[in-house]
Design a protein around this motif. Structure first.
Motif, PDB file in Angstrom:
ATOM      1  N   PHE A 125     -51.842 -52.085  -0.613  1.00  0.00           N
ATOM      2  CA  PHE A 125     -52.044 -51.237  -1.609  1.00  0.00           C
ATOM      3  C   PHE A 125     -53.923 -51.147  -1.928  1.00  0.00           C
ATOM      4  O   PHE A 125     -54.117 -50.080  -2.331  1.00  0.00           O
ATOM      5  CB  PHE A 125     -51.363 -51.694  -2.827  1.00  0.00           C
ATOM      6  N   GLU A 126     -54.222 -52.324  -1.574  1.00  0.00           N
ATOM      7  CA  GLU A 126     -55.824 -52.278  -1.922  1.00  0.00           C
ATOM      8  C   GLU A 126     -56.534 -51.336  -0.782  1.00  0.00           C
ATOM      9  O   GLU A 126     -57.484 -50.425  -1.432  1.00  0.00           O
ATOM     10  CB  GLU A 126     -56.331 -53.761  -1.913  1.00  0.00           C
ATOM     11  N   GLU A 127     -55.921 -51.425   0.257  1.00  0.00           N
ATOM     12  CA  GLU A 127     -56.634 -50.585   1.195  1.00  0.00           C
ATOM     13  C   GLU A 127     -56.419 -48.941   0.778  1.00  0.00           C
ATOM     14  O   GLU A 127     -57.014 -48.138   0.894  1.00  0.00           O
ATOM     15  CB  GLU A 127     -55.971 -50.786   2.625  1.00  0.00           C
ATOM     16  N   LEU A 128     -54.983 -48.788   0.347  1.00  0.00           N
ATOM     17  CA  LEU A 128     -54.526 -47.374  -0.111  1.00  0.00           C
ATOM     18  C   LEU A 128     -55.497 -46.842  -1.307  1.00  0.00           C
ATOM     19  O   LEU A 128     -55.938 -45.724  -1.071  1.00  0.00           O
ATOM     20  CB  LEU A 128     -53.104 -47.225  -0.283  1.00  0.00           C
ATOM     21  N   VAL A 129     -55.641 -47.788  -2.172  1.00  0.00           N
ATOM     22  CA  VAL A 129     -56.981 -47.399  -3.177  1.00  0.00           C
ATOM     23  C   VAL A 129     -58.108 -46.916  -2.593  1.00  0.00           C
ATOM     24  O   VAL A 129     -58.772 -46.053  -3.100  1.00  0.00           O
ATOM     25  CB  VAL A 129     -56.918 -48.650  -4.230  1.00  0.00           C
ATOM     26  N   LYS A 130     -58.465 -47.706  -1.688  1.00  0.00           N
ATOM     27  CA  LYS A 130     -59.860 -47.327  -1.165  1.00  0.00           C
ATOM     28  C   LYS A 130     -59.737 -45.991  -0.412  1.00  0.00           C
ATOM     29  O   LYS A 130     -60.716 -45.196  -0.594  1.00  0.00           O
ATOM     30  CB  LYS A 130     -60.317 -48.421   0.040  1.00  0.00           C
ATOM     31  N   VAL A 131     -58.562 -45.814   0.303  1.00  0.00           N
ATOM     32  CA  VAL A 131     -58.525 -44.487   1.069  1.00  0.00           C
ATOM     33  C   VAL A 131     -58.389 -43.254  -0.097  1.00  0.00           C
ATOM     34  O   VAL A 131     -59.034 -42.179   0.112  1.00  0.00           O
ATOM     35  CB  VAL A 131     -57.151 -44.602   1.857  1.00  0.00           C
ATOM     36  N   THR A 132     -57.681 -43.565  -1.164  1.00  0.00           N
ATOM     37  CA  THR A 132     -57.578 -42.652  -2.212  1.00  0.00           C
ATOM     38  C   THR A 132     -59.036 -42.259  -2.900  1.00  0.00           C
ATOM     39  O   THR A 132     -59.591 -40.962  -3.199  1.00  0.00           O
ATOM     40  CB  THR A 132     -56.555 -42.626  -3.475  1.00  0.00           C
ATOM     41  N   GLU A 133     -59.783 -43.360  -3.025  1.00  0.00           N
ATOM     42  CA  GLU A 133     -61.230 -43.338  -3.494  1.00  0.00           C
ATOM     43  C   GLU A 133     -62.351 -42.410  -2.410  1.00  0.00           C
ATOM     44  O   GLU A 133     -62.924 -41.653  -3.039  1.00  0.00           O
ATOM     45  CB  GLU A 133     -62.003 -44.700  -3.568  1.00  0.00           C
ATOM     46  N   GLU A 134     -61.860 -42.554  -1.275  1.00  0.00           N
ATOM     47  CA  GLU A 134     -62.706 -41.709  -0.300  1.00  0.00           C
ATOM     48  C   GLU A 134     -62.329 -40.356  -0.466  1.00  0.00           C
ATOM     49  O   GLU A 134     -62.813 -39.444  -0.229  1.00  0.00           O
ATOM     50  CB  GLU A 134     -62.449 -42.342   1.168  1.00  0.00           C
ATOM     51  N   ILE A 135     -60.825 -40.087  -0.502  1.00  0.00           N
ATOM     52  CA  ILE A 135     -60.543 -38.806  -0.714  1.00  0.00           C
ATOM     53  C   ILE A 135     -61.282 -38.065  -1.857  1.00  0.00           C
ATOM     54  O   ILE A 135     -61.473 -36.941  -1.748  1.00  0.00           O
ATOM     55  CB  ILE A 135     -58.894 -38.826  -0.678  1.00  0.00           C
ATOM     56  N   GLU A 136     -61.183 -38.704  -2.893  1.00  0.00           N
ATOM     57  CA  GLU A 136     -61.950 -38.187  -4.123  1.00  0.00           C
ATOM     58  C   GLU A 136     -63.219 -37.992  -3.977  1.00  0.00           C
ATOM     59  O   GLU A 136     -63.827 -36.856  -4.177  1.00  0.00           O
ATOM     60  CB  GLU A 136     -61.764 -39.269  -5.367  1.00  0.00           C
ATOM     61  N   ASN A 137     -63.859 -38.844  -3.308  1.00  0.00           N
ATOM     62  CA  ASN A 137     -65.383 -38.859  -3.233  1.00  0.00           C
ATOM     63  C   ASN A 137     -65.699 -37.569  -2.278  1.00  0.00           C
ATOM     64  O   ASN A 137     -66.645 -36.715  -2.422  1.00  0.00           O
ATOM     65  CB  ASN A 137     -66.142 -40.044  -2.404  1.00  0.00           C
TER      66      ASN A 137
END
Length: 147
Positions: A125-137
């Protein structure tokens, strides 16, 4: 330079657990954004074409980006991607392949078909959050998207 714009995300994902994790991750990274989910490629195309029950634009807004799983029932991600990229009104919507696959063939084929990105689903889940942050950025703060 920041072009920050709230984005609408449409997720095509058949696995209920993955869908819940994706929604929770986006809640942490895109609290202002609406994320809508559909269960397969067939529902995705109905949504994009505004076929019932998706004909209410307020309830089902046009997405700025699509996260597309490849392996789904009824119409898989490859079939859905091909159809999206063949329709003039839809082909400019960026499609991010978001799948468990890391197959070189899947990567090659989906890029040739017009996907904008290929992301293998992370294992935690922590890695998924990082991916969603990258998508947002990238998709809401860096690039300009078509109207």
């Amino acid at each position: 330079m920041s072009f920050e714009k709230p984005i609408q995300i449409l997720v095509a994902e058949d696995d209920e657990d993955d869908k819940l994790l994706i929604l929770k991750a986006f809640e942490r990274t895109l609290p202002k954004e609406k994320v809508t989910c559909v269960e397969d490629g067939e529902a995705l195309l109905k949504y994009l074409k505004r076929d019932p029950p998706y004909n209410d634009l307020e309830k089902y807004p046009k997405p700025d980006i699509i996260l597309l799983d490849l392996n789904m029932p009824r119409k898989d991600g490859r079939e859905a991607l091909a159809e999206i990229k063949s329709i003039d009104d839809l082909k400019s919507i960026p499609v991010i392949i978001f799948t468990t696959s890391n197959s070189a063939d899947d990567i090659q084929i989906t890029y040739k078909m017009g996907s904008s990105s290929f992301i293998t689903k992370p294992g935690s889940f922590e890695e998924l959050v990082k991916v969603t942050e990258e998508i947002e950025n990238y998709w809401s703060k860096t690039v300009l998207l078509p109207e």
